[in-house]
Design a protein around this motif. Sequence first.
Motif, PDB file in Angstrom:
ATOM      1  N   MET A   1       0.843  -1.195   0.000  1.00 22.41           N
ATOM      2  CA  MET A   1       0.000   0.000   0.000  1.00 22.41           C
ATOM      3  C   MET A   1       0.879   1.247   0.000  1.00 22.41           C
ATOM      4  SD  MET A   1      -2.745   1.276   2.869  1.00 22.41           S
ATOM      5  CE  MET A   1      -3.702  -0.226   2.686  1.00 22.41           C
ATOM      6  N   THR A   2       0.611   2.174  -0.923  1.00 20.79           N
ATOM      7  CA  THR A   2       1.367   3.417  -1.001  1.00 20.79           C
ATOM      8  C   THR A   2       0.860   4.398   0.046  1.00 20.79           C
ATOM      9  OG1 THR A   2       1.668   3.109  -3.383  1.00 20.79           O
ATOM     10  CG2 THR A   2       2.064   5.322  -2.499  1.00 20.79           C
ATOM     11  N   ALA A   3       1.776   4.945   0.824  1.00 21.38           N
ATOM     12  CA  ALA A   3       1.404   5.879   1.881  1.00 21.38           C
ATOM     13  C   ALA A   3       1.341   7.297   1.324  1.00 21.38           C
ATOM     14  CB  ALA A   3       2.413   5.806   3.016  1.00 21.38           C
ATOM     15  N   THR A   4       0.296   8.021   1.694  1.00 23.44           N
ATOM     16  CA  THR A   4       0.180   9.430   1.324  1.00 23.44           C
ATOM     17  C   THR A   4       1.154  10.244   2.164  1.00 23.44           C
ATOM     18  OG1 THR A   4      -2.158   9.061   0.873  1.00 23.44           O
ATOM     19  CG2 THR A   4      -1.433  11.344   1.059  1.00 23.44           C
ATOM     20  N   GLU A   5       1.740  11.267   1.562  1.00 25.78           N
ATOM     21  CA  GLU A   5       2.762  12.069   2.245  1.00 25.78           C
ATOM     22  C   GLU A   5       2.265  13.483   2.550  1.00 25.78           C
ATOM     23  OE1 GLU A   5       6.807   9.949   0.448  1.00 25.78           O
ATOM     24  OE2 GLU A   5       6.130  11.871  -0.398  1.00 25.78           O
ATOM     25  N   TYR A   6       2.584  13.921   3.762  1.00 26.11           N
ATOM     26  CA  TYR A   6       2.310  15.286   4.198  1.00 26.11           C
ATOM     27  C   TYR A   6       3.532  15.796   4.946  1.00 26.11           C
ATOM     28  CZ  TYR A   6      -2.624  14.147   3.364  1.00 26.11           C
ATOM     29  OH  TYR A   6      -3.811  13.759   2.797  1.00 26.11           O
ATOM     30  N   GLU A 135      -8.533   6.554  13.919  1.00 29.42           N
ATOM     31  CA  GLU A 135      -7.737   6.387  15.128  1.00 29.42           C
ATOM     32  C   GLU A 135      -6.298   5.996  14.790  1.00 29.42           C
ATOM     33  OE1 GLU A 135      -7.781   3.833  19.324  1.00 29.42           O
ATOM     34  OE2 GLU A 135      -9.289   3.442  17.769  1.00 29.42           O
ATOM     35  N   CYS A 136      -5.362   6.649  15.474  1.00 30.58           N
ATOM     36  CA  CYS A 136      -3.949   6.302  15.296  1.00 30.58           C
ATOM     37  C   CYS A 136      -3.646   5.033  16.095  1.00 30.58           C
ATOM     38  CB  CYS A 136      -3.059   7.443  15.779  1.00 30.58           C
ATOM     39  SG  CYS A 136      -1.291   7.182  15.472  1.00 30.58           S
ATOM     40  N   THR A 137      -3.049   4.052  15.435  1.00 29.65           N
ATOM     41  CA  THR A 137      -2.733   2.783  16.090  1.00 29.65           C
ATOM     42  C   THR A 137      -1.246   2.599  16.327  1.00 29.65           C
ATOM     43  OG1 THR A 137      -2.683   1.651  13.943  1.00 29.65           O
ATOM     44  CG2 THR A 137      -4.783   1.649  15.151  1.00 29.65           C
ATOM     45  N   SER A 138      -0.423   3.322  15.564  1.00 30.56           N
ATOM     46  CA  SER A 138       1.028   3.200  15.741  1.00 30.56           C
ATOM     47  C   SER A 138       1.726   4.247  14.878  1.00 30.56           C
ATOM     48  CB  SER A 138       1.499   1.797  15.340  1.00 30.56           C
ATOM     49  OG  SER A 138       2.886   1.654  15.576  1.00 30.56           O
ATOM     50  N   TYR A 155       0.268   4.921  11.322  1.00 30.65           N
ATOM     51  CA  TYR A 155      -0.758   3.960  10.926  1.00 30.65           C
ATOM     52  C   TYR A 155      -2.077   4.290  11.614  1.00 30.65           C
ATOM     53  CZ  TYR A 155       3.511   1.547   9.596  1.00 30.65           C
ATOM     54  OH  TYR A 155       4.733   1.225   9.045  1.00 30.65           O
ATOM     55  N   PHE A 156      -3.140   4.211  10.850  1.00 29.24           N
ATOM     56  CA  PHE A 156      -4.463   4.577  11.342  1.00 29.24           C
ATOM     57  C   PHE A 156      -5.478   3.527  10.914  1.00 29.24           C
ATOM     58  CE2 PHE A 156      -1.975   8.384  10.818  1.00 29.24           C
ATOM     59  CZ  PHE A 156      -2.293   9.166  11.919  1.00 29.24           C
ATOM     60  N   VAL A 157      -6.640   3.581  11.577  1.00 27.01           N
ATOM     61  CA  VAL A 157      -7.743   2.708  11.194  1.00 27.01           C
ATOM     62  C   VAL A 157      -9.038   3.490  11.288  1.00 27.01           C
ATOM     63  CG1 VAL A 157      -8.061   1.805  13.547  1.00 27.01           C
ATOM     64  CG2 VAL A 157      -8.847   0.464  11.578  1.00 27.01           C
ATOM     65  N   PRO A 164      -7.695   0.275   7.048  1.00 27.50           N
ATOM     66  CA  PRO A 164      -6.430   0.869   7.496  1.00 27.50           C
ATOM     67  C   PRO A 164      -6.003   2.044   6.619  1.00 27.50           C
ATOM     68  CG  PRO A 164      -5.985  -1.122   6.269  1.00 27.50           C
ATOM     69  CD  PRO A 164      -7.477  -1.018   6.358  1.00 27.50           C
ATOM     70  N   MET A 165      -5.159   2.886   7.183  1.00 23.70           N
ATOM     71  CA  MET A 165      -4.599   4.024   6.451  1.00 23.70           C
ATOM     72  C   MET A 165      -3.165   4.211   6.907  1.00 23.70           C
ATOM     73  SD  MET A 165      -5.639   8.085   6.687  1.00 23.70           S
ATOM     74  CE  MET A 165      -7.272   7.884   6.004  1.00 23.70           C
ATOM     75  N   THR A 166      -2.269   4.465   5.972  1.00 25.74           N
ATOM     76  CA  THR A 166      -0.866   4.706   6.283  1.00 25.74           C
ATOM     77  C   THR A 166      -0.457   6.063   5.724  1.00 25.74           C
ATOM     78  OG1 THR A 166      -0.367   2.340   6.168  1.00 25.74           O
ATOM     79  CG2 THR A 166       1.500   3.860   6.058  1.00 25.74           C
ATOM     80  N   LEU A 167       0.199   6.864   6.549  1.00 31.07           N
ATOM     81  CA  LEU A 167       0.667   8.183   6.140  1.00 31.07           C
ATOM     82  C   LEU A 167       2.155   8.310   6.417  1.00 31.07           C
ATOM     83  CD1 LEU A 167      -2.164  10.434   7.680  1.00 31.07           C
ATOM     84  CD2 LEU A 167      -2.049   9.524   5.360  1.00 31.07           C
TER      85      LEU A 167
END
Length: 566
Positions: A1-6, A135-138, A155-157, A164-167
């Motif tokens: 999964m490609t993580a979005t960048e900020y 929610e942030c999980t890690s 990492y978020f959910v 899941p979501m990865t940033l």
Amino acid sequence: MTATEYDVVIVGGGPVGLLVAYQMARFGVSVCVLEKQDTRTQESFGRAIALFPRTLEQLDQLDLIQPMLQKGFACRDSVTYKDGIQQIPGRVWTFMENIKGTQFDFTLVLRQMYTEAILREKLESVGAVYYQSIECTSFEIDDAAPLDAYGVTSYFVDTQTQKPMTLRSKFIIGADGGRSFVRKHAGIPFDGDTSEDKWIRIDGLVETDMPINRAYGAIESKTHGNILWAPLDHGATRIGYAYTAEIAAKYPDGVTEEVAVKEAIESMKPFNVKFTEVHWWTLYTIGQRMARDFSTQERVFLCGDAAHTHSSGAAQGLNTGIHDAVNLGWKLASHIRGFTRPEVLKTYSAERKTAVEKLINYDKDISLLMTHKWPAWYDGDKNADPYLVLGKIFQEAASFNTGLGISYPENVINQTPSAELGVVPGTRSPDAVITVPGINHKTSVHQVARNVGKFWVIVFTGKVESTKSALKALQSYLETDKELYSHPALRWVTVSATPGCSPYEALGMQPFGDTYFDQTGEAHAAYGVHLAKGGVVILRPDGLIGSGCSLNGASVRQYLSKIMNL
């Protein structure tokens, strides 16, 4: 999964997280803010209510104040009652009645629901990304990555779909409250204590025969502590009181809304109170805690309740969080954009801890006194009235309570002026009146030097004839040091003690940035600039005094070169 960048990821979408995110986006930084709760279902009212003058100034300089003024209750009055009798001035909230030196000479009472709604709307207007029910999980930090790289993976959910979501980001900010996941995951200790004392706060529409009921009030009681009576927005009122062990013993099944209302009515005797609507209530335990550091690993930062918690006795919680947000906002944005040296960002934790430590020590005393108890240090007559001591402490802390007297020690940003000027580095800049050329419309230094994420170099000309040679020399210096004059993190402005039909003719030369006239000499006097000598005062982006010097370009550069990448 490609993580979005900020550039920045902010965990927590309460008012503090929203304000940091708004500043980041406003100052040209990419940001994503994520809120665990669903704002459509979380508690609608309650929580923080009071915004004091210095907080209002900061919000104004970020173009946030107007919608808040439209919804809030501007409170300039206070009252104290004991045994149904109005007390003489000098008690808890009297400091609200004598606020000077700012256009915001009042306390704006606005429930957090409305504050957050305004901030979310403003956040959308500047194009920042906002999620709720996430929610942030890690998160993990790549210590080997350069600071300008995306060294944080979080990492978020989705709490509703479990998706899941990865940033990836350069920095992560915890604005996620007293139980902050970010603080815990970063391993930052949360030092302090939790007491056995509990307070209740209840908001709603009420009817009462208390004579003065739309002023900030303190009702002195031996059974329910120093009771808070706060007029709220939209005609509502907050009542706050101590839920003592004696009161709790009456309710072995615990506290319900019915109990909260019943004891609120009881606490207000001999006045009669009737709730026609209850909007919100809470029971909470008093304690004072502070994160050992407000930042770690050069990439993790804490703001608001994630960094410090205390009682609501002095109504400082949201104000302190907003001061955190403003302090961090410009420093982190300037760092990310490459304008300032790393030492500037490092001052965030040190400066804010200085203010919060003072608040926590102060809060320990007033929370005990408000509960009709004596602090451990008190060695006077234990049969005396604790509320007399409480009133004295509040009056002595008036400038701290309003925020106008909050200051920071000398550091790389706050440097002693190199010339004789009447300014103290790290303190709030005076809000002196100046006028716009031509129309002679009155404005003020604060309205001109607004928080745009830049340092303000204010050239006070003095009487032009006596300072003309120095002004010409400054102009010549800046013609050769064009980087200093045109740096994107600097704004120049001229305040002339000599008015005229145009800035050019008043000075006899091209001014430094926009010009304003100090027709009465008020601004020069407020900043301690001698009319025969002139001078330069440099303001930080948050409106505090950075430093000052004579009308000398090399001195300006000497100060700024320690701060900026020149």
